[in-house]
Design an enzyme around this catalytic site. Sequence first.
Site, PDB file in Angstrom:
ATOM      1  N   HIS B 121       0.872  -1.178   0.000  1.00 50.53           N
ATOM      2  CA  HIS B 121       0.000   0.000   0.000  1.00 50.53           C
ATOM      3  C   HIS B 121       0.914   1.234   0.000  1.00 50.53           C
ATOM      4  CE1 HIS B 121      -2.769   2.917   1.930  1.00 50.53           C
ATOM      5  NE2 HIS B 121      -3.767   2.108   1.606  1.00 50.53           N
ATOM      6  N   ASP B 198       3.235  -4.598   8.016  1.00 52.35           N
ATOM      7  CA  ASP B 198       2.038  -3.774   7.898  1.00 52.35           C
ATOM      8  C   ASP B 198       0.853  -4.731   8.068  1.00 52.35           C
ATOM      9  OD1 ASP B 198      -0.191  -2.402   7.135  1.00 52.35           O
ATOM     10  OD2 ASP B 198       0.576  -1.775   5.174  1.00 52.35           O
ATOM     11  N   GLN B 201      -4.349  -5.095   7.291  1.00 49.71           N
ATOM     12  CA  GLN B 201      -5.340  -6.002   6.700  1.00 49.71           C
ATOM     13  C   GLN B 201      -5.302  -7.399   7.323  1.00 49.71           C
ATOM     14  OE1 GLN B 201      -7.640  -5.001   4.651  1.00 49.71           O
ATOM     15  NE2 GLN B 201      -6.825  -3.003   4.085  1.00 49.71           N
ATOM     16  N   LYS B 224     -10.375  -0.375  11.120  1.00 51.13           N
ATOM     17  CA  LYS B 224     -10.610  -1.514  10.226  1.00 51.13           C
ATOM     18  C   LYS B 224     -11.027  -2.752  11.015  1.00 51.13           C
ATOM     19  CE  LYS B 224      -7.184  -0.162   6.721  1.00 51.13           C
ATOM     20  NZ  LYS B 224      -7.918   0.586   5.716  1.00 51.13           N
ATOM     21  N   CYS B 363      -4.893   2.723  -3.404  1.00 56.10           N
ATOM     22  CA  CYS B 363      -3.628   3.205  -2.826  1.00 56.10           C
ATOM     23  C   CYS B 363      -2.491   2.223  -3.084  1.00 56.10           C
ATOM     24  CB  CYS B 363      -3.755   3.472  -1.332  1.00 56.10           C
ATOM     25  SG  CYS B 363      -4.914   4.774  -0.955  1.00 56.10           S
TER      26      CYS B 363
END
Lengths: 130, 406
Positions: B121, B198, B201, B224, B363
Site C-alpha cells: 500500500h 504492515d 489487513q 478496520k 492506494c
Amino acid sequence: MELAEDMYKEELLEHYKKPQNYGKIRNCDAKYHDFNPVCGDEIEVYIKIRNGSVKDIKFTGKGCAISQAAASIATESVKGKKVEEVKGISNESMLQLLPIKVSNLRVKCALLALKAIQKAIIKYEGTKLQ
Amino acid sequence: MINTKSLRADFPILSRKVHGKRLVYLDNAATTQKPMQVIQAVKSYYESHNSNVHRAVHKLSDEATEAYDEAHEKTASFISAGSYEEIVFTKNATEAINVVANDFSRKLKKGDEIVLTQMEHHSNLVPWFNAAKMTGAKIKYAEIDGNGELKMQQLRKIITKKTRLVAVTHASNVLGTINPVKEIAEIAHDKGALAMVDAAQSVPNMPVDVKKIGCDFLAFSAHKMLGPTGLGVLYGREELLENTEPLVFGGDMIKEVTFENASWNDLPWKFEAGTPNVAGAAGFSAAMDYLIKLGMGNVRKHELQLAKHAMKRLSEIRGVEIYGPQAEKRTGVISFNMKDVHPHDVSSILDSEGIAVRGGHHCAMPLMRLLGIQGSVRASFYVYNTMEEIDALIDALNKVKKIMKV
C-alpha cells in the site's frame, strides 16, 4: 441519485465507445496530460491553435465511461472557439453539455477533459510569453 | 461459527437504506462499520469520564487515564505483545509506519538497503521513499508471481548483509494475499536486518501473534476492526522502541524539560505527544472485546467461507477477471475487473443498487501498473456479511453488464 440506467444513457455510452476526436496531433501547439488520482482516469489533450482559435483538438486517454465520454463531448464543443472563450467555460456549462445528470461523486470525472484543455491553453500562453 | 443474524442487530448502520435499497456494505478493507457496543463506549466516555489523561489528580482524569492505559494493555494482549510498553497509539497505521521510517531516515547510511514488496500500500512505500531519499539508501522489491504471491526465492536473494529493514504487508489490501511473514522475519534476521509488518489487513481478520511472527515492528488501525477512526497502533519490541526517536514532540512525551533541553518519557508515552485520542481508545477497547468474544479464529473462518462463495460465484460471470490467489491463501478481499467496463462505472452502478464496494487503485498504484490495469473493483468482507449479500453483488454485476451493454 438517479437510477443507474439514467446515468449510463445510450447517448453517453455512444460517446464512450466511439469517441469523437480520439487520437493525437503531431506538431500540436498545446498539450496537457492530466489524471484523476482517486480513480485513475487519464487524459491527454493535443490542440492546434490558429489566430487565437482552436483549429483542431484531439485527445487520448483511459478511464471510466463518464470521463471519456465527457472528453469526446468537450473536444467537440471547443473546436473552432476562441481560446479566451474556452478558458472561460465554467464547470456548470460543461456539466450541462453532458446528456446525463452527473452525481456529486462523479463530477471530477466529468470535468477532467475540460480542465486539461484549459490547462493546455494556459501552459501554451505561458511559454509564448517567455 | 458466527451467527450473522443476531450479530447484525448490533450494527445500527446496517439497517439503513441507500438509494432506497438495503445497504450491502462490502468495503470493509477501507473501514468497517461499528457495533452499538463501540458507539456506546465512545458516548459513555464523553458523557461520564471525559478528561485529559496523565495529568491532573482529580477523579475524572483518573478514570480517563485508566481507560486510556487499559486500551494499551488490551491491545498488547490482543496481539500477544510482551507488555503495554510495546504498544504505541498513533493517528492511524500510516503514522505508525512513519514513526519507524522517520527513525530509519536518521540512521540509514548510503549503501544500506530496504526491502519492500511489489504489493505494498502507498503507506508502506512512500515513508520509505523519504527515508531513502534523505540517506542515500536503496530500495529493493520482492516480486510477486502470476497468482499474486511473493516469489520467495527471489526475496531470499535480495535480502543481503546490506539490508537494514524488510517492510512487508501481512495481507495485501488489493489481492488479499496472506504473506508468510514469520518466514520473512526469519530471513531478515538471518541477515541482521529488522522486520516490519504492515498488519492493517491482517489483525482485523485473523489471529495475529507478534511473538510467533517474530517481527520487530507491526502496524495496524482500529477503524478496520470495528473501532473508531483516528487511532492506529505501532507495536515495537521494547529494546528497539527505547532506541527509536519520537516523530512528534511536545507535552506528555517528556520526562523533564529545561529552557535548553528535554528528556523523553517512558515507553510508550514518549511517542504520544499532546492530548491523545482518549475517546477513540475507549471505543477501541470495546471493539477488541467484541472481537475477542467472537474469537479471531471464527472471524477468519467466516471470511474464508464468504471469500470461497464469492470467488465461485464471480467466476461464473463471463468477462470477470479475479486477481490474486485461491480463497484459502487470502483474506476476505477480492479484487476483480469486468471486461470492457471501467471499475469506476462498475462501482457507480453497484452503488445505485445499495452495494458499497471500492473501485480504483486502492492506494497501490505500482501494483496496478504491474497488473497492467488502471484499477479494479474490490469487494471486502467482514464479520457481519452474509452469503445473501454476495448473491446480491452477483445480481448487481449482471445488471452492470446489461446497462453497459457488454
